[in-house]
Design an enzyme around this catalytic site. Structure first.
Site, mmCIF file in Angstrom:
data_model
loop_
_atom_site.group_PDB
_atom_site.id
_atom_site.type_symbol
_atom_site.label_atom_id
_atom_site.label_comp_id
_atom_site.label_asym_id
_atom_site.label_seq_id
_atom_site.Cartn_x
_atom_site.Cartn_y
_atom_site.Cartn_z
ATOM 1 N N TYR A 1 -2.060 -1.460 10.419
ATOM 2 C CA TYR A 1 -1.889 -1.178 8.685
ATOM 3 C C TYR A 1 -1.122 -1.332 8.024
ATOM 4 O O TYR A 1 -0.235 -1.667 7.091
ATOM 5 C CB TYR A 1 -3.333 -0.246 8.381
ATOM 6 C CG TYR A 1 -3.768 -0.396 6.777
ATOM 7 C CD1 TYR A 1 -4.456 -2.058 6.043
ATOM 8 C CD2 TYR A 1 -2.908 0.053 6.081
ATOM 9 C CE1 TYR A 1 -4.599 -1.738 5.040
ATOM 10 C CE2 TYR A 1 -3.208 0.167 4.873
ATOM 11 C CZ TYR A 1 -3.958 -0.898 4.067
ATOM 12 O OH TYR A 1 -4.368 -1.219 2.599
ATOM 13 N N SER B 1 1.181 -0.921 0.158
ATOM 14 C CA SER B 1 0.104 0.156 -0.060
ATOM 15 C C SER B 1 0.633 1.258 0.020
ATOM 16 O O SER B 1 1.916 1.286 0.409
ATOM 17 C CB SER B 1 -0.314 -0.189 1.135
ATOM 18 O OG SER B 1 -1.380 1.121 1.567
HETATM 19 N N1 LIG Z 1 -8.569 0.284 -2.159
HETATM 20 C C1 LIG Z 1 -7.692 0.241 -1.698
HETATM 21 O O1 LIG Z 1 -7.485 1.217 -2.292
HETATM 22 C C2 LIG Z 1 -6.362 0.172 -1.311
HETATM 23 C C3 LIG Z 1 -5.243 0.678 -1.189
HETATM 24 C C4 LIG Z 1 -3.915 -0.116 -0.513
HETATM 25 C C5 LIG Z 1 -3.841 -1.712 -0.445
HETATM 26 N N2 LIG Z 1 -4.862 -2.144 -0.838
HETATM 27 C C6 LIG Z 1 -5.045 -3.539 -0.363
HETATM 28 O O2 LIG Z 1 -5.285 -4.056 -1.480
HETATM 29 C C7 LIG Z 1 -5.947 -5.597 -1.359
HETATM 30 C C8 LIG Z 1 -7.334 -5.494 -1.306
HETATM 31 O O3 LIG Z 1 -8.446 -4.503 -1.005
HETATM 32 P P1 LIG Z 1 -10.150 -3.963 -1.444
HETATM 33 O O4 LIG Z 1 -9.341 -1.884 -1.551
HETATM 34 O O5 LIG Z 1 -9.940 -4.488 -2.282
HETATM 35 O O6 LIG Z 1 -10.243 -4.552 -0.126
HETATM 36 P P2 LIG Z 1 -11.918 -4.703 -0.357
HETATM 37 O O7 LIG Z 1 -12.356 -5.225 1.542
HETATM 38 O O8 LIG Z 1 -12.573 -4.644 -0.843
HETATM 39 O O9 LIG Z 1 -11.791 -6.335 0.084
HETATM 40 C C9 LIG Z 1 -10.866 -7.125 0.153
HETATM 41 C C10 LIG Z 1 -11.252 -9.137 0.005
HETATM 42 O O10 LIG Z 1 -10.432 -9.338 0.702
HETATM 43 C C11 LIG Z 1 -11.183 -10.547 1.519
HETATM 44 N N3 LIG Z 1 -10.224 -11.090 2.586
HETATM 45 C C12 LIG Z 1 -10.579 -10.258 3.651
HETATM 46 N N4 LIG Z 1 -10.368 -10.539 5.070
HETATM 47 C C13 LIG Z 1 -9.977 -11.996 4.448
HETATM 48 C C14 LIG Z 1 -9.047 -13.178 4.753
HETATM 49 N N5 LIG Z 1 -8.587 -13.314 6.410
HETATM 50 N N6 LIG Z 1 -9.480 -14.354 3.739
HETATM 51 C C15 LIG Z 1 -9.721 -14.679 3.029
HETATM 52 N N7 LIG Z 1 -10.480 -13.118 2.243
HETATM 53 C C16 LIG Z 1 -10.360 -12.111 2.958
HETATM 54 C C17 LIG Z 1 -12.747 -10.290 1.840
HETATM 55 O O11 LIG Z 1 -14.106 -10.927 2.269
HETATM 56 C C18 LIG Z 1 -13.097 -8.802 0.239
HETATM 57 O O12 LIG Z 1 -13.191 -10.139 -0.241
HETATM 58 C C19 LIG Z 1 -6.103 -5.314 1.221
HETATM 59 O O13 LIG Z 1 -4.650 -6.010 1.263
HETATM 60 C C20 LIG Z 1 -6.241 -3.758 0.865
HETATM 61 O O14 LIG Z 1 -4.420 -3.919 2.239
HETATM 62 C C21 LIG Z 1 -6.314 -1.965 -0.846
#
Ligand SMILES: NC(=O)c1ccc[n+]([C@@H]2O[C@H](COP(=O)([O-])OP(=O)(O)OC[C@H]3O[C@@H](n4cnc5c(N)ncnc54)[C@H](O)[C@@H]3O)[C@@H](O)[C@H]2O)c1
Length: 263
Positions: free
Chosen positions: A158, A145
């Protein structure tokens, strides 16, 4: 051209957000998919959505929590049983936790963030590397991230776990590059997914849209990112086109992490 033609790709956290967008882009590019999520309903919905857009895609779905080591071992074995190999691993599942200053942070939530974002990422790599080593080929894409390269207010666990993901990525790249395995991480800025929508609700419960607008203002592009934009980078990093990029933490954030002061 299909960049992932017949490549077997595991995606964790595949039911929504960045995981679903990347699963869909991988399907478009000819991949065979093993999709993992701990939310059964959303995972089923995601599978149906991908199948309706790309009917020929073979999809194995497994409901599993990435912070449970036995479950991770299980979905890796099941994927090999189903498809014979694992070419790419998008190690994406992660949670944000709650927003609070360091001293006030709830310890149980802190530990949960560590279990999923750090231990979960580690378990996946641990069980997939031996499979890739035998094949002398593999691509691992972890999800850090901008919080993995910068501090972020009110998000201690985080940010700590995402810095850890950057560290694991660099070390994996050093240790396993000689086996044809390349490991990189993406570092997304704010991308409009359910996780980020929830964060804006926490920042400004009465007006989440105002929090989103404020965030967009601070970005050089004056907008948030879209999951489909991240998915294109992920597919490149999972593909053979990515042949000499290794151990990198690649920001995909509209340039925001380069800023010092307002833009
Ligand atoms: N969206 C952003 O702006 C952003 C920015 C930086 C990093 N990220 C990272 O990207 C990744 C995805 O984020 P997102 O925004 O798509 O999140 P989201 O919450 O929209 O989707 C995450 C998915 O992961 C699943 N999940 C969560 N914990 C889990 C576990 N322990 N085992 C199995 N499945 C699990 C959830 O059910 C969900 O379907 C994460 O690692 C997040 O930290 C996202």
């Amino acid at each position: 051209m299909e960049k992932l033609k017949n490549k077997v790709i595991i995606i964790t956290g595949a039911a929504m957000g960045l995981g679903l967008a990347s699963a869909s882009e991988a399907a478009k590019n000819g991949a065979l998919l093993s999709l993992i999520d701990f939310n059964p309903e959303s995972l089923e919905k995601a599978k149906n959505e991908i199948k309706s857009d790309y009917p020929d895609t073979q999809i194995l779905t497994t409901v599993a929590d990435v912070s449970n080591e036995e479950s991770v071992k299980g979905f890796v074995e099941d994927t090999v049983k189903a498809f014979g190999r694992i070419d790419g691993f998008y190690n994406n599942a992660g949670i944000e936790g709650r927003q609070a200053p360091l001293v006030d942070y709830d310890l149980e939530v802190f530990k949960k963030v560590v279990d999923i974002n750090l231990m979960g990422v580690y378990f996946g790599i641990k069980y997939i590397i031996p499979v890739m080593q035998k094949q002398e080929y593999g691509r691992i894409v972890n999800v850090a991230s901008v919080g993995g390269i910068r501090g972020v207010m009110n998000q201690t666990p985080y940010v700590a776990t995402k810095h850890a993901v950057a560290g694991i990525t660099k070390t994996t790249a050093l240790e396993y590059g000689k086996f044809g395995i390349l490991a990189n991480a993406i570092a997304p800025g704010a991308i409009l997914t359910p996780m980020v929508a929830e964060a804006f609700k926490q920042v400004n419960p009465s007006n989440p849209q105002a929090a989103e607008d404020e965030y967009a203002k601070a970005n050089p592009t004056k907008r948030l990112g879209r999951p489909e934009e991240v998915a294109k980078l992920v597919v490149f990093l999972l593909s053979e086109d990515c042949s000499y990029v290794n151990g990198q933490i690649i920001a995909i954030d509209g340039g925001q992490s380069n800023a010092y002061g307002n833009v």
